[in-house]
Enzyme design. Structure first.
Site, PDB file in Angstrom:
ATOM      1  N   SER A 120       0.838  -1.200   0.000  1.00  0.00           N
ATOM      2  CA  SER A 120       0.000   0.000   0.000  1.00  0.00           C
ATOM      3  C   SER A 120       0.871   1.248   0.000  1.00  0.00           C
ATOM      4  O   SER A 120       1.998   1.240   0.523  1.00  0.00           O
ATOM      5  CB  SER A 120      -0.846  -0.035   1.279  1.00  0.00           C
ATOM      6  OG  SER A 120      -1.412   1.225   1.525  1.00  0.00           O
ATOM      7  N   TYR A 144      -1.239  -0.114  10.513  1.00  0.00           N
ATOM      8  CA  TYR A 144      -1.587  -0.739   9.228  1.00  0.00           C
ATOM      9  C   TYR A 144      -0.426  -0.610   8.242  1.00  0.00           C
ATOM     10  O   TYR A 144       0.035  -1.596   7.657  1.00  0.00           O
ATOM     11  CB  TYR A 144      -2.861  -0.097   8.640  1.00  0.00           C
ATOM     12  CG  TYR A 144      -3.106  -0.506   7.211  1.00  0.00           C
ATOM     13  CD1 TYR A 144      -3.487  -1.805   6.892  1.00  0.00           C
ATOM     14  CD2 TYR A 144      -2.929   0.403   6.156  1.00  0.00           C
ATOM     15  CE1 TYR A 144      -3.684  -2.192   5.558  1.00  0.00           C
ATOM     16  CE2 TYR A 144      -3.130   0.033   4.839  1.00  0.00           C
ATOM     17  CZ  TYR A 144      -3.498  -1.262   4.542  1.00  0.00           C
ATOM     18  OH  TYR A 144      -3.683  -1.646   3.242  1.00  0.00           O
ATOM     19  N   LYS A 148       2.240  -3.468   6.477  1.00  0.00           N
ATOM     20  CA  LYS A 148       2.470  -3.627   5.030  1.00  0.00           C
ATOM     21  C   LYS A 148       3.965  -3.538   4.722  1.00  0.00           C
ATOM     22  O   LYS A 148       4.480  -4.297   3.903  1.00  0.00           O
ATOM     23  CB  LYS A 148       1.690  -2.562   4.252  1.00  0.00           C
ATOM     24  CG  LYS A 148       0.201  -2.813   4.236  1.00  0.00           C
ATOM     25  CD  LYS A 148      -0.128  -4.063   3.413  1.00  0.00           C
ATOM     26  CE  LYS A 148      -1.535  -4.537   3.598  1.00  0.00           C
ATOM     27  NZ  LYS A 148      -1.838  -5.772   2.873  1.00  0.00           N
TER      28      LYS A 148
END
Ligand SMILES: NC(=O)c1ccc[n+]([C@@H]2O[C@H](COP(=O)([O-])OP(=O)(O)OC[C@H]3O[C@@H](n4cnc5c(N)ncnc54)[C@H](O)[C@@H]3O)[C@@H](O)[C@H]2O)c1
Length: 341
Positions: A120, A144, A148
């Site tokens: 991402s 988050y 990633k």
């Protein structure tokens, strides 16, 4: 070739499954259905096998990899809500990082030689550059994004050590739907948030109009989910060449263990104000007009991908316009919210 697609019943995953099948690839889907919807796979031809389970279940993985003679993995399964990751970091690390570790162990042991990972733009955090290249430093701002980036490290290191060709695809802002039934049903991103507000008769919110951008609102790079699905197909095809023979017992290609990390965006920025105007135009809902609210903490002024490396390495560029994205997203929204029209 048989590709295992984890998270294949999700929003992006279902588009990837359909695109891979239409390109003639064999596919098996693994999804724990915590956010996935099996009906999203219904229209696919041929119908892919769907195994319900988690990527953290090693015995299940061993069975699926063996039974379906899997030769490559597209790993999309993950938790993806930034706010929730701040509240439940351990949950995010367990699902996104521990789950990936278990999957990689199983994949290496099974001799699978191709692995594509959903990363991402969140890995970049708040980049202070006009165009974000793959060389821009990665400084994620929330758990988050950290999961990633950690995932990328795991994938690349494992690929190098095990002779597996890998690709980490850093998606920018995903929107749209190839068909209304495949639309994103969550209200976590700006497009569904605008639709949600308009459906309730409220003004969509623009967070800050005093950024150093042409109209003062934040600028982002939006990618149509179908273009993104085609980037997966391009990456899969690229890894087929890089990895050579189908399983580890067969002779390797010229560059076994090669790794790619690429941005998947359009290279074009769209401001929140431009987005609000286009949404009003497409939905026909001009009232109430978008309202400016104070800035949100941690929102960078501009995050736009350099899309050059993907064009060079994958031979892929985005085809759809912002209008295509919003029109298809609105069709999908109205299917799930008939009161919106
Ligand atoms: N949507 C975006 O804008 C965006 C942007 C960048 C990256 N991504 C990444 O793309 C991927 C897919 O995102 P999406 O928008 O389709 O989300 P989604 O929630 O619709 O899809 C994720 C799918 O994975 C499944 N899943 C979750 N954890 C699992 C596990 N442990 N085992 C098996 N299945 C599991 C869910 O049931 C769901 O079907 C994710 O990795 C996400 O982080 C998404």
């Amino acid at each position: 070739m048989t590709w295992l697609i984890t998270g294949g019943a999700g929003y992006i995953g279902a588009h990837v499954v359909r695109t891979m099948l239409e390109a003639g690839e064999r596919v098996v889907v693994l999804d724990d259905l915590t956010a996935g919807v099996p009906a999203r796979l219904k229209g696919s031809q041929p119908q892919p096998a769907l195994v319900q389970g988690t990527v953290s279940d090693r015995r299940l993985l061993d069975r699926v990899l063996e039974e379906h003679q899997v030769t490559g993995v597209l790993h999309l399964a993950a938790r993806k809500q930034v706010g929730e990751s701040v509240e439940r970091p351990l949950h995010y690390y367990r699902e996104n990082v521990h789950g990936l570790t278990v999957l990689l162990e199983a994949v290496v042991e099974a001799g699978v030689r191709r692995f594509v990972f959903s990363s991402s733009a969140a890995v970049y955090g708040t980049p202070d550059v006009d165009l974000v290249t793959e060389e821009t430093p990665c400084l994620p701002m929330n758990p988050y994004g950290e999961t990633k980036l950690t995932g990328e490290w795991l994938v690349r290191a494992t690929g190098r050590a095990a002779g597996m060709a890998t690709a980490c695809l850093r998606y920018f802002n995903v929107a749209g739907a190839a068909r209304p039934e495949l639309a994103d049903t969550g209200v976590f991103n700006i497009v569904p948030m605008f639709f949600d507000a308009l459906t309730r008769g409220e003004a969509p919110l623009i967070f800050g109009d005093d950024y150093p951008t042409p109209d003062g609102t934040c600028v982002r790079d939006y990618i149509h989910v179908q273009d993104l699905a085609e980037a997966h197909l391009a990456a899969a095809r690229r890894l087929e060449t890089d990895a050579g023979g189908t399983r580890a017992t067969e002779p390797a290609g010229e560059a076994p263990g090669r790794d790619l990390t690429v941005n998947i965006g359009t290279g074009k920025g769209v401001s929140v104000r431009e987005m609000a105007d286009l949404v009003a135009d497409i939905t026909g809902k001009r009232e109430p007009a978008a309202r400016v609210a104070p800035r949100r903490a941690g929102d960078p002024a501009r995050v736009v991908a350099s899309a050059e490396l993907a064009a060079k390495e994958l031979g892929w560029t985005a085809r759809h316009s912002m209008r295509d994205m919003l029109t298809s997203a609105w069709e999908g929204w109205c299917l799930h919210h008939p009161e919106a029209r």
